[in-house]
Write a protein that holds these residues in place. Structure first.
Motif, PDB file in Angstrom:
ATOM      1  N   UNK A 178      36.461  52.067  54.693  1.00 39.49           N
ATOM      2  CA  UNK A 178      35.106  51.720  55.124  1.00 39.49           C
ATOM      3  C   UNK A 178      35.103  51.114  56.516  1.00 39.49           C
ATOM      4  N   UNK A 179      36.166  50.408  56.869  1.00 40.03           N
ATOM      5  CA  UNK A 179      36.278  49.874  58.228  1.00 40.03           C
ATOM      6  C   UNK A 179      36.255  51.020  59.238  1.00 40.03           C
ATOM      7  N   UNK A 180      37.064  52.043  58.995  1.00 40.00           N
ATOM      8  CA  UNK A 180      37.096  53.186  59.920  1.00 40.00           C
ATOM      9  C   UNK A 180      35.760  53.912  59.943  1.00 40.00           C
ATOM     10  N   UNK A 181      35.184  54.141  58.753  1.00 42.58           N
ATOM     11  CA  UNK A 181      33.913  54.862  58.711  1.00 42.58           C
ATOM     12  C   UNK A 181      32.824  54.127  59.484  1.00 42.58           C
ATOM     13  N   UNK A 182      32.721  52.828  59.289  1.00 41.43           N
ATOM     14  CA  UNK A 182      31.635  52.082  59.931  1.00 41.43           C
ATOM     15  C   UNK A 182      31.849  51.944  61.428  1.00 41.43           C
ATOM     16  N   UNK A 183      33.085  51.832  61.860  1.00 42.33           N
ATOM     17  CA  UNK A 183      33.320  51.827  63.309  1.00 42.33           C
ATOM     18  C   UNK A 183      32.908  53.176  63.911  1.00 42.33           C
ATOM     19  N   UNK A 184      33.169  54.260  63.187  1.00 41.05           N
ATOM     20  CA  UNK A 184      32.777  55.610  63.617  1.00 41.05           C
ATOM     21  C   UNK A 184      31.264  55.766  63.611  1.00 41.05           C
ATOM     22  N   UNK A 185      30.608  55.269  62.578  1.00 45.90           N
ATOM     23  CA  UNK A 185      29.178  55.517  62.387  1.00 45.90           C
ATOM     24  C   UNK A 185      28.294  54.512  63.105  1.00 45.90           C
ATOM     25  N   UNK A 186      28.721  53.251  63.173  1.00 44.78           N
ATOM     26  CA  UNK A 186      27.859  52.184  63.715  1.00 44.78           C
ATOM     27  C   UNK A 186      28.273  51.756  65.116  1.00 44.78           C
ATOM     28  N   UNK A 187      29.586  51.684  65.365  1.00 39.96           N
ATOM     29  CA  UNK A 187      30.033  51.302  66.699  1.00 39.96           C
ATOM     30  C   UNK A 187      31.161  50.296  66.669  1.00 39.96           C
ATOM     31  N   UNK A 188      31.547  49.824  67.847  1.00 40.03           N
ATOM     32  CA  UNK A 188      32.657  48.881  67.955  1.00 40.03           C
ATOM     33  C   UNK A 188      32.308  47.536  67.345  1.00 40.03           C
ATOM     34  N   UNK A 189      33.344  46.873  66.840  1.00 29.64           N
ATOM     35  CA  UNK A 189      33.179  45.594  66.146  1.00 29.64           C
ATOM     36  C   UNK A 189      33.474  44.444  67.102  1.00 29.64           C
ATOM     37  N   UNK A 208      33.098  40.477  56.464  1.00 29.64           N
ATOM     38  CA  UNK A 208      31.871  40.661  57.238  1.00 29.64           C
ATOM     39  C   UNK A 208      32.231  41.083  58.659  1.00 29.64           C
ATOM     40  N   UNK A 209      31.648  42.191  59.091  1.00 27.85           N
ATOM     41  CA  UNK A 209      31.822  42.694  60.452  1.00 27.85           C
ATOM     42  C   UNK A 209      30.532  42.503  61.230  1.00 27.85           C
ATOM     43  N   UNK A 210      30.636  41.974  62.424  1.00 28.56           N
ATOM     44  CA  UNK A 210      29.500  41.925  63.349  1.00 28.56           C
ATOM     45  C   UNK A 210      29.814  42.895  64.485  1.00 28.56           C
ATOM     46  N   UNK A 211      28.919  43.845  64.710  1.00 29.49           N
ATOM     47  CA  UNK A 211      29.150  44.895  65.693  1.00 29.49           C
ATOM     48  C   UNK A 211      28.615  44.498  67.067  1.00 29.49           C
ATOM     49  N   UNK A 212      29.122  45.170  68.077  1.00 27.53           N
ATOM     50  CA  UNK A 212      28.673  44.905  69.449  1.00 27.53           C
ATOM     51  C   UNK A 212      27.175  45.135  69.605  1.00 27.53           C
ATOM     52  N   UNK A 213      26.598  46.046  68.826  1.00 24.15           N
ATOM     53  CA  UNK A 213      25.162  46.343  68.936  1.00 24.15           C
ATOM     54  C   UNK A 213      24.300  45.427  68.078  1.00 24.15           C
TER      55      UNK A 213
END
Length: 336
Positions: A178-189, A208-213
């Motif tokens: 899921x880490x790889x998928x969400x970085x691919x789908x949502x953006x950099x962490x 919990x991941x907070x993304x750059x966006x």
């Protein structure tokens, strides 16, 4: 294209049977230190069985090798394959630390061979559709994501999974999907905060991941569930949300622990409702990339980035503090 496999456990069987379905691909060798496993896979596929990678290298010719070994052995055999001039398809995680991962990528580059990493979730149709919905703006600006991935403890079948130094635990082995998928789908962490509790036959993590966006994702992973492997994702944006739940296809689920009489040779492998196996789609894509010299859907650098986030989660578990990631160039790029 001639292929070989090192590691004849559950994923080795998945790779082997996938290759058997591919046109113009021949599985020529399988090897495992547990020679009985290699012999069993040889009987299924017709490929020659070997007791060691060195013997397979010496006695048969192949172009590509699938490294489907326990995670702590990925570096050793990727380097051996690269030095022998063989393209490498390595199961995830790429490695169990960033230094090993970088060494693997560098060795493959120096020896002029491709390195692919099996982040297979990118080939599950339901996840591809979620990525497309985000890219097409159907959800608007992504705000909150919830994802979970739970199943029985693979250490009940393969004890090395219970040794964090060999498997990385539930975060490095399971949640990394899921880490790889969400970085691919949502953006950099941008930042990572993690909790992890291990007791007896259970390994539970919440990250919990907070993304750059500005998006936030809560990821849950659990080994020790007394029921079938399952996943769920919910992505909420400013215009709507999208959900995927592997358990929604049936109206009733009865979950129980496996009985001691059940023979379980291999850890369970996630399935998809799609007609084609995501593993077969993934491996066929990697073979095509070798033939055409094209870029893969998931690159070795993507695998490195997923591992970087994973390592940050593990650091957070140890320190109890959020870990902030520094933007970094692609591996191989020169810094100013």
């Amino acid at each position: 294209m001639k292929v070989a496999i090192v590691g004849c456990g559950g994923m080795g069987n998945v790779h082997a049977l996938s290759y058997m379905n591919m046109p113009n691909v021949t599985l020529v060798g399988v090897c495992d230190v547990d020679f009985e496993l290699a012999q069993e896979l040889s009987m299924k596929t017709g490929a020659a069985a070997y007791h060691s990678f060195e013997a397979m290298l010496n006695e048969t010719d192949f172009d590509v090798v699938s490294v489907t070994l326990p995670s702590f052995l990925h570096k050793e055999y990727t380097l051996k394959a690269a030095q022998a001039g063989k393209h490498v398809i390595c199961e995830k995680p790429l490695a169990l630390n960033l230094e090993d991962a970088a060494a693997m990528i560098q060795s493959c580059e120096q020896n002029g061979v491709h390195l692919f990493v099996g982040h297979v979730v990118r080939f599950f149709p339901e996840y591809v559709q979620m990525k497309q919905a985000i890219d097409e703006g159907k959800l608007g600006r992504v705000g909150v994501v919830h994802a979970k991935r739970i199943g029985s403890h693979p250490g009940d079948v393969k004890p090395w999974f219970k040794d964090a130094d060999k498997s990385g635990g539930v975060i490095a082995d399971l949640m990394i999907h899921d880490i790889d998928f969400l970085r691919w789908a949502v953006g950099d962490v941008k930042s990572v905060y993690g909790l992890n509790h291990r007791v007896n036959e259970m390994d539970y993590a919440l990250v919990t991941l907070v993304f750059e966006n500005g998006a936030v994702a809560n990821l849950e992973a659990f080994w020790g569930y007394h029921g079938p492997f399952q996943t769920a994702v919910e992505i909420a944006g400013s215009k709507g949300l999208i959900r995927s739940d592997s358990q929604k296809s049936s109206s009733l689920q009865i979950c129980k622990a496996p009985s001691s009489s059940e023979e379980r040779r291999f850890a369970e492998v996630p399935q998809s409702p799609g007609f084609s196996s995501p593993y077969e789609l993934e491996l066929a894509h990697f073979i095509q990339c070798i033939r055409e010299g094209s870029e893969p859907i998931v690159s070795a650098n993507d695998a490195y980035k997923a591992l970087e986030i994973t390592m940050a989660a593990l650091e957070s578990v140890q320190t109890g503090k959020s870990v902030y990631l520094q933007p970094s160039p692609q591996l191989g790029e020169e810094t100013a």
